[in-house]
Motif scaffolding. Sequence first.
Motif, PDB file in Angstrom:
ATOM      1  N   GLY A  31       8.545  -3.403   0.904  1.00  0.00           N
ATOM      2  CA  GLY A  31       7.113  -3.962   1.024  1.00  0.00           C
ATOM      3  C   GLY A  31       6.643  -4.773  -0.048  1.00  0.00           C
ATOM      4  N   LEU A  32       7.162  -4.622  -1.289  1.00  0.00           N
ATOM      5  CA  LEU A  32       6.849  -5.678  -2.371  1.00  0.00           C
ATOM      6  C   LEU A  32       7.843  -6.835  -2.175  1.00  0.00           C
ATOM      7  N   ARG A  33       9.194  -6.619  -1.770  1.00  0.00           N
ATOM      8  CA  ARG A  33      10.051  -7.819  -1.544  1.00  0.00           C
ATOM      9  C   ARG A  33       9.254  -8.681  -0.597  1.00  0.00           C
ATOM     10  N   ALA A  34       8.762  -8.147   0.686  1.00  0.00           N
ATOM     11  CA  ALA A  34       8.437  -8.977   1.619  1.00  0.00           C
ATOM     12  C   ALA A  34       6.935  -9.805   1.001  1.00  0.00           C
ATOM     13  N   ARG A  35       6.415  -9.511  -0.033  1.00  0.00           N
ATOM     14  CA  ARG A  35       5.137 -10.418  -0.506  1.00  0.00           C
ATOM     15  C   ARG A  35       5.716 -11.330  -1.631  1.00  0.00           C
ATOM     16  N   VAL A  36       6.929 -11.363  -1.979  1.00  0.00           N
ATOM     17  CA  VAL A  36       7.628 -12.430  -2.993  1.00  0.00           C
ATOM     18  C   VAL A  36       7.931 -13.636  -2.493  1.00  0.00           C
ATOM     19  N   LYS A  37       7.151 -14.645  -2.591  1.00  0.00           N
ATOM     20  CA  LYS A  37       7.382 -15.907  -1.898  1.00  0.00           C
ATOM     21  C   LYS A  37       8.734 -16.257  -2.453  1.00  0.00           C
TER      22      LYS A  37
END
Length: 103
Positions: free
Chosen positions: A16-22
């Motif tokens: 989930g955090l990875r999905a939010r890293v541009k």
Amino acid sequence: MLEYVPRDRFVDALAGLRARVKEGGSLVLFMTRRNPFTRLLIGRWWASNLYTVGELTDAFQRAGFSRFAFRSFPPAARYLSVWGHVVEATTELSCPNSGRKQT
């Protein structure tokens, strides 16, 4: 505070955090290291999860991070190495030492 995410949901939380890293962005994670000192003070007293390098490596790979590195605390804070890991994950293609421990 990812130490308090249930172990069976940790990879999901990282994903989930990875999905939010541009694209081109980085995630820096400070995570409690598993050792006798932290097991007593943090694992038992605070009831949090502790992780080894191998467990974190597996979790970051399963969460979809292809580029990550274990970093050291700066010299003035080197004593914190007894307590925890520093993991830098990036979506950039130029992350050195991908998936390897750096001293």
